[in-house]
Scaffold this motif. Structure first.
Motif, PDB file in Angstrom:
ATOM      1  N   GLN A  14       0.819  -1.211   0.000  1.00 38.02           N
ATOM      2  CA  GLN A  14       0.000   0.000   0.000  1.00 38.02           C
ATOM      3  C   GLN A  14       0.854   1.263   0.000  1.00 38.02           C
ATOM      4  OE1 GLN A  14      -2.714  -0.527   3.293  1.00 38.02           O
ATOM      5  NE2 GLN A  14      -3.990  -1.937   2.125  1.00 38.02           N
ATOM      6  N   VAL A  15       1.838   1.283  -0.912  1.00 32.85           N
ATOM      7  CA  VAL A  15       2.667   2.460  -1.128  1.00 32.85           C
ATOM      8  C   VAL A  15       2.603   2.841  -2.598  1.00 32.85           C
ATOM      9  CG1 VAL A  15       4.262   1.965   0.774  1.00 32.85           C
ATOM     10  CG2 VAL A  15       4.783   1.120  -1.510  1.00 32.85           C
ATOM     11  N   SER A  16       2.949   4.079  -2.881  1.00 28.82           N
ATOM     12  CA  SER A  16       2.920   4.582  -4.241  1.00 28.82           C
ATOM     13  C   SER A  16       4.315   4.553  -4.849  1.00 28.82           C
ATOM     14  CB  SER A  16       2.397   6.015  -4.232  1.00 28.82           C
ATOM     15  OG  SER A  16       2.547   6.603  -5.501  1.00 28.82           O
ATOM     16  N   LEU A  17       4.396   4.321  -6.159  1.00 30.92           N
ATOM     17  CA  LEU A  17       5.674   4.391  -6.872  1.00 30.92           C
ATOM     18  C   LEU A  17       5.824   5.722  -7.609  1.00 30.92           C
ATOM     19  CD1 LEU A  17       6.091   0.796  -8.340  1.00 30.92           C
ATOM     20  CD2 LEU A  17       7.146   1.799  -6.326  1.00 30.92           C
ATOM     21  N   ASP A  18       4.926   6.661  -7.317  1.00 29.41           N
ATOM     22  CA  ASP A  18       5.014   7.993  -7.883  1.00 29.41           C
ATOM     23  C   ASP A  18       6.333   8.640  -7.447  1.00 29.41           C
ATOM     24  OD1 ASP A  18       3.837  10.559  -8.990  1.00 29.41           O
ATOM     25  OD2 ASP A  18       4.159  11.113  -6.884  1.00 29.41           O
ATOM     26  N   GLY A  19       7.005   9.334  -8.366  1.00 30.11           N
ATOM     27  CA  GLY A  19       8.314   9.937  -8.085  1.00 30.11           C
ATOM     28  C   GLY A  19       8.306  10.852  -6.876  1.00 30.11           C
ATOM     29  N   GLU A  20       7.294  11.692  -6.769  1.00 29.81           N
ATOM     30  CA  GLU A  20       7.213  12.605  -5.621  1.00 29.81           C
ATOM     31  C   GLU A  20       6.992  11.831  -4.322  1.00 29.81           C
ATOM     32  OE1 GLU A  20       7.760  15.939  -5.320  1.00 29.81           O
ATOM     33  OE2 GLU A  20       8.496  15.697  -7.363  1.00 29.81           O
ATOM     34  N   GLN A  21       6.213  10.790  -4.393  1.00 25.05           N
ATOM     35  CA  GLN A  21       5.958   9.973  -3.204  1.00 25.05           C
ATOM     36  C   GLN A  21       7.238   9.255  -2.769  1.00 25.05           C
ATOM     37  OE1 GLN A  21       2.792  10.167  -2.014  1.00 25.05           O
ATOM     38  NE2 GLN A  21       3.427   9.097  -0.177  1.00 25.05           N
ATOM     39  N   ILE A  22       7.979   8.711  -3.734  1.00 25.65           N
ATOM     40  CA  ILE A  22       9.251   8.040  -3.428  1.00 25.65           C
ATOM     41  C   ILE A  22      10.217   9.035  -2.797  1.00 25.65           C
ATOM     42  CG2 ILE A  22      11.288   6.911  -4.430  1.00 25.65           C
ATOM     43  CD1 ILE A  22       8.915   5.070  -4.493  1.00 25.65           C
ATOM     44  N   ARG A  23      10.299  10.244  -3.354  1.00 27.67           N
ATOM     45  CA  ARG A  23      11.160  11.292  -2.808  1.00 27.67           C
ATOM     46  C   ARG A  23      10.787  11.566  -1.349  1.00 27.67           C
ATOM     47  NH1 ARG A  23      13.284  14.230  -6.515  1.00 27.67           N
ATOM     48  NH2 ARG A  23      11.373  14.304  -7.730  1.00 27.67           N
TER      49      ARG A  23
END
Length: 140
Positions: A14-23
């Protein structure tokens, strides 16, 4: 490839792989590590280890400390920072001061410094004997 495997794993966690989210995840983890390091080093005397390195036409300064945590000897990397090709002892000194300040380590807690024999590192290592720890240092 990775998106298929990573996407499935991210969905299960339940995590996002979106670049901003990873950052954001990386920033939070770095802040947690920095906080833990500040707490662990607080009030301890340290040995400072400096080394400059060149890689892929870039220059870096490694700032490490060694200290006792109870009976355990610990070595921690405080920072790896880009430096100019013609780095000076004054530039290196400023980077060390800023790193120590960010982590709440008083320069007065440095027992000794260890470097290689490069001329700028030798001069930087001599700076503690020349008001390196003084905030009124004219080279600040």
């Amino acid at each position: 490839g990775f998106t298929a495997i990573g996407g499935e794993l991210a969905e299960k966690l339940q995590v996002s792989l979106d670049g901003e989210q990873i950052r954001g995840y990386v920033y939070e983890a770095a802040e947690a590590e920095r906080k833990a390091l500040k707490e662990e080093v607080a009030g301890k005397l340290v040995f400072l280890k400096l080394d400059a390195a060149t890689g892929n036409c870039s220059n870096y300064l490694g700032i490490n400390v060694r200290y006792l945590n109870g009976q355990e000897r610990k070595t921690r990397t405080l920072a790896v920072l880009p430096i100019s090709r013609d780095h000076t002892p004054t530039e290196i000194k400023g980077m060390v001061r800023e790193t120590f300040k960010r982590l709440g380590i008083p320069m007065e807690n440095v027992l000794a410094s260890v470097t290689d024999n490069s001329p700028n590192m030798v001069k930087t290592a001599d700076l503690p004997n020349k008001n390196f720890i003084s905030s009124s240092d004219p080279e600040s």
